[in-house]
Design an enzyme around this catalytic site. Structure first.
Site, mmCIF file in Angstrom:
data_model
loop_
_atom_site.group_PDB
_atom_site.id
_atom_site.type_symbol
_atom_site.label_atom_id
_atom_site.label_comp_id
_atom_site.label_asym_id
_atom_site.label_seq_id
_atom_site.Cartn_x
_atom_site.Cartn_y
_atom_site.Cartn_z
ATOM 1 N N ASP A 53 0.372 -0.797 0.207
ATOM 2 C CA ASP A 53 -0.362 -0.088 -0.369
ATOM 3 C C ASP A 53 0.749 1.288 0.361
ATOM 4 O O ASP A 53 1.765 1.469 0.827
ATOM 5 C CB ASP A 53 -1.112 -0.494 1.450
ATOM 6 C CG ASP A 53 -1.492 -0.910 1.636
ATOM 7 O OD1 ASP A 53 -1.250 -1.743 0.584
ATOM 8 O OD2 ASP A 53 -1.782 -1.131 3.098
ATOM 9 N N GLU A 235 -10.555 -2.785 4.605
ATOM 10 C CA GLU A 235 -8.491 -1.794 5.077
ATOM 11 C C GLU A 235 -8.431 -0.513 4.203
ATOM 12 O O GLU A 235 -9.775 0.060 3.524
ATOM 13 C CB GLU A 235 -7.908 -2.851 4.059
ATOM 14 C CG GLU A 235 -8.216 -4.359 4.884
ATOM 15 C CD GLU A 235 -7.001 -5.034 4.218
ATOM 16 O OE1 GLU A 235 -6.485 -5.754 5.099
ATOM 17 O OE2 GLU A 235 -6.682 -5.362 2.930
HETATM 18 C C1 FRU Z 1 -3.635 -3.499 2.908
HETATM 19 C C2 FRU Z 1 -3.185 -3.914 4.397
HETATM 20 C C3 FRU Z 1 -3.161 -2.796 5.117
HETATM 21 C C4 FRU Z 1 -2.125 -2.752 5.836
HETATM 22 C C5 FRU Z 1 -1.297 -3.424 5.532
HETATM 23 C C6 FRU Z 1 0.316 -4.850 6.359
HETATM 24 O O1 FRU Z 1 -3.140 -4.511 1.415
HETATM 25 O O2 FRU Z 1 -3.527 -5.795 4.580
HETATM 26 O O3 FRU Z 1 -4.772 -3.207 5.699
HETATM 27 O O4 FRU Z 1 -1.854 -2.457 7.226
HETATM 28 O O5 FRU Z 1 -1.671 -4.051 4.682
HETATM 29 O O6 FRU Z 1 1.014 -4.607 5.003
#
Ligand code: FRU
Length: 498
Positions: A53, A235
């Protein structure tokens, strides 16, 4: 006799040395060719290692900062850091040192960053506004021990413009309320109530908190259990306002994995109102920001005034850790400018490449025979609603096809025969997206960058983003349609190397 043995040994050693060197050369050549084939020209990628992300984006003094979920030591997910890059035009990126490292509280998961203009946090020095990053700390030991409160929200602050960050001594600032999935805080300044507002994903909904100093937070409300898609975990939420017909509306976006319209990860959104405490949606319809398989966890930059610019992770948890890149994994999408549009009384979010994404002058594809560049934009101005397919292909006969299907009123990207897909059985498929616009003609902007396609139809109302992995570059473009005039209308403009 001894001399002969010595000679033989020397010969064997020399041979081993040559073999080893040639194996090394071969491996290096393979890495180089992988870089050439798949490292995008225009999109951001980490120099090496893993990325997911985009995080903590803010704009300050003419510079766009981009942080990202990063594991520098392998090309698969691992203990998360925040990598960092900056850009003046959202197109050319400069790599910066890793910004935030895991500590005893946990790994550094997704989150946001704000410019604390009035030093409400008191963490600024010498009258300079501090930058505050707000993120989830994920405690692996806690998770492994079977606890449920291993995700908490923490802050870090920077007094040097976002290069180095110090952890706040009183972390975490928002404690886990007793639920496993509690993450990805996005903080915004809410002018009407003169408060900071945090939106955070909580399993199958989002929660909203408010604060006057970014440190002490009070819970205000929840949103989402009754609305939208719930086929996966929520998320990376975001909340921002956009003007439409001289009125302010609020948009809440949230990513979901799995459960996307074309499987795996995707981002849905709601348009409505936010009073500083509670978000209310003005429709019960589920809407997706991007119908392709490869745009996830996108959020907007902070401190950009009325402009709302988002960027996503151009991959999908279905196969992100298996895609055939050697030195790194994943790229971000092209940065997109967001706006609202209405179709038959429903409000939709439209996304288009930001105006900074500039290409060379456009050429008609008529004049292009066998040679096309590796990164370029294809423009299809107002055309009638008839079936068409545009096909990009290479010498091996691999091709990616995209276009419009009149009977079902859908756009599509077909990567069934686009190249390497052995790494995951769900990769080689055709993706569809509904046409949302009801205008009599359609238009498309398409950005191709070696291993990705981003298709913006009807001024960004229907968007599709997909990645693909040809075994040699596509060099040929073909327009297939009964409408003979289409070929004359399609133009290409090449990526401008900096
Ligand atoms: C989304 C996610 C988020 C988390 C991150 C961990 O892709 O799962 O929810 O904070 O990636 O790398």
């Amino acid at each position: 006799m001894r001399a002969i043995a010595k000679c033989t040994m020397l010969f064997v050693l020399a041979k081993l040395f040559v073999l080893n060197a040639s194996a090394q050369n071969h491996a290096q050549l393979q890495i180089d060719s992988n870089e050439m084939l798949y490292r995008p020209a225009q999109h951001f990628t980490p120099l090496k290692g893993w990325m997911n992300d985009p995080n903590g984006m803010f704009y300050l003094d003419g510079v766009y900062h981009l942080y990202y979920q990063h594991y520098p030591n392998a090309t698969v997910w691992g203990p998360m850091h925040w990598g960092h890059a900056t850009s003046r035009d959202l197109m050319h990126w400069e790599h910066k040192p890793i910004a935030i490292y895991p500590d005893s509280i946990g790994m550094i998961f997704s989150g946001s960053a704000v410019v604390d203009k009035n030093n409400s946090s008191g963490l600024g020095i010498n009258g300079k506004a501090p930058l505050i990053a707000i993120f989830t700390q994920h405690n692996m030991d806690g998770e492994k021990a079977g606890k449920i409160d291993f995700q908490n929200q923490s802050i870090a602050y920077s007094n040097d413009g976002g290069i180095s960050w110090k952890m706040y001594a009183g972390n975490p600032v928002v404690k886990n309320p007793g639920i496993k999935d509690f993450r990805d805080p996005k903080v915004i300044w809410h002018e009407a109530s003169k408060k900071w507002v945090m939106i955070v994903a909580v399993k199958n909904k989002v929660s909203l908190y408010s604060s006057s100093n970014l440190i002490a937070w009070s819970k205000e409300s929840d949103f989402g259990t009754e609305l939208g898609s719930h086929d996966g975990v929520w998320e990376c939420p975001d909340l921002f306002s956009l003007e439409y017909n001289k009125k302010q509306y609020w948009v809440l976006t949230v990513s979901i994995n799995p459960g996307g319209p074309n499987k795996g990860s995707a981002t849905q959104y709601f348009v409505g109102n936010f009073d500083g405490k509670q978000f209310t949606a003005n429709s019960t319809k589920t809407k997706w920001m991007d119908y392709g398989a490869d745009n996830y966890a996108g959020v907007t930059w902070s401190n950009t005034g009325d402009r709302k610019i988002s960027i996503g992770w151009m991959s999908n948890w279905l196969y992100a850790q298996q895609v055939p890149t050697v030195n790194w994994r994943s790229a971000t999408t092209t940065a997109r400018a967001l706006s609202l549009q209405t179709v038959k009384g429903e409000m939709y979010l439209s996304s288009l490449p930001v105006k900074e994404v500039k290409f060379a002058a456009s050429k008609s594809i008529q004049g292009i025979s066998e040679k096309i560049a590796s990164a370029y934009k294809i423009n299809i101005p107002s055309v009638s609603l008839q079936d068409f397919t545009i096909s990009l292909s290479n010498k091996q006969g691999e091709h990616i096809d995209f276009g419009y299907d009149q009977k079902t009123n859908q756009f599509f990207i077909d990567r069934t025969n686009a190249g390497n897909h052995d790494f995951n059985s769900e990769f080689a498929v055709k993706h569809f997206a509904p046409r949302i616009s009801n205008a009599h003609s359609t238009n498309l902007e398409i950005i191709i960058d070696k291993a990705s396609i981003e298709m913006f139809a009807d001024n960004g109302l229907t968007v599709m983003t997909d990645i693909f992995f040809p075994t040699s570059p596509y060099t040929k473009i073909n327009v297939i349609s009964k409408d003979r005039s289409l070929k004359e209308k399609v133009t290409i403009s090449n990526y401008l190397t900096p």
